[in-house]
Scaffold this active site. Structure first.
Site, short mmCIF file in Angstrom:
data_model
loop_
_atom_site.label_atom_id
_atom_site.label_comp_id
_atom_site.label_asym_id
_atom_site.label_seq_id
_atom_site.Cartn_x
_atom_site.Cartn_y
_atom_site.Cartn_z
N LEU A 101 -9.73 3.83 -4.49
CA LEU A 101 -10.31 2.81 -3.63
C LEU A 101 -11.62 2.36 -4.27
O LEU A 101 -12.34 3.18 -4.86
CB LEU A 101 -10.59 3.36 -2.23
CG LEU A 101 -9.39 3.75 -1.36
CD1 LEU A 101 -9.86 4.38 -0.05
CD2 LEU A 101 -8.50 2.56 -1.09
N ASP A 102 -11.94 1.08 -4.16
CA ASP A 102 -13.21 0.60 -4.67
C ASP A 102 -14.36 1.36 -4.00
O ASP A 102 -14.22 1.86 -2.88
CB ASP A 102 -13.38 -0.89 -4.38
CG ASP A 102 -12.42 -1.75 -5.18
OD1 ASP A 102 -11.85 -1.24 -6.17
OD2 ASP A 102 -12.24 -2.93 -4.82
N ALA A 103 -15.51 1.40 -4.66
CA ALA A 103 -16.65 2.14 -4.13
C ALA A 103 -17.06 1.63 -2.75
O ALA A 103 -17.47 2.42 -1.88
CB ALA A 103 -17.83 2.06 -5.09
N THR A 105 -15.04 0.22 -0.55
CA THR A 105 -13.91 0.29 0.39
C THR A 105 -13.88 1.67 1.03
O THR A 105 -14.05 2.69 0.35
CB THR A 105 -12.58 0.03 -0.34
OG1 THR A 105 -12.60 -1.29 -0.89
CG2 THR A 105 -11.40 0.15 0.61
#
Length: 240
Positions: A101-103, A105
């Site tokens: 997951l993106d930082a 998100t």
């Protein structure tokens, strides 16, 4: 655990092949021949195939983590940022994130020491679904944009697969994807004119985030892990 599953998890053969091995009378449990693949075994009774003892399959760990914003989805970070692996301090084994997951998100991410399961859950051919909640700009999202997201939009790395999309309330979308491209939800929403303000993953296959608090972790039960395995074993079918 059923005998055929026991043999498959121990690496003797695939589940189907293990069933045939049992039916052929090649397996003993507590030194007695067993021909029923559905026979329950608990790991304490000695199991042998063609006279050779089969070691019980190792118990693999899978953890659910509710990732906060600012935590990176890696085992370690060269910039000193907190990692999802660092959130599970008492695992007793080396864990790896299942996908990323993106930082910025938040939401559900899985950690495991089972490389085969991690591959099945993330490889595109297994089509294990991931469900997200996205708060987007310029709401409400009109029907033409919703239809485009459902049908698939053309991004710089090709057309996305059809997705499940519904608007829960003005500017809040639930999206269920069967693929996992980099920043896919954000790019899809931006493509139809609704950039994402906030994004959270709420389900991975049959497993839902539920009431797991942000920053909390929990180890999955054997039944939950099996549901994940079953989801990866039936690509293309709806997972519930």
């Amino acid at each position: 655990m059923r005998l055929a599953k026991f043999l498959a998890h121990a690496g003797v053969a695939s589940r189907r092949a293990a069933e045939e091995i049992v039916r052929d009378g090649r397996v003993t449990v507590a030194r007695e021949v067993v021909v029923d693949p559905a026979r329950d075994v608990d790991g304490d009774e000695p199991v042998a195939v063609d006279g050779r003892t089969v070691r019980p399959p190792e118990e693999r760990a899978v953890w659910a983590v509710h990732k906060p914003a600012g935590v990176v989805s890696t085992a370690r970070d060269t910039h000193g940022r907190p990692t999802v692996v660092g959130m599970v301090r008492k695992a007793g084994t080396r864990l790896y994130p299942v996908g990323r997951l993106d930082a910025d998100t938040t939401g559900l991410i899985l950690l495991t020491d089972d490389g085969d399961l991690a591959n099945q859950l993330t490889h595109p051919k297994f089509e294990v679904t991931k469900t997200y909640l996205a708060e987007v700009d310029n709401g409400p999202v009109r029907e033409p944009a919703l239809r485009a997201l459902r049908a698939g939009v053309v991004l710089d790395d090709g057309r996305t697969a059809p997705a499940g999309v519904r608007q829960l309330r003005s500017g809040v979308l639930e999206l269920t994807l069967r693929e996992g491209r980099k920043r896919q939800v954000k790019r899809m929403c931006e493509h139809v004119g609704h950039p994402v303000r906030k994004l959270s993953r709420v389900a991975f296959g049959p497993l839902r985030l539920g009431d797991l608090a942000e920053g909390a972790v929990r180890r999955l039960s054997p039944a939950e892990v099996q549901r994940l395995r079953d989801a990866a074993a039936r690509p293309g079918r709806e997972q519930d």
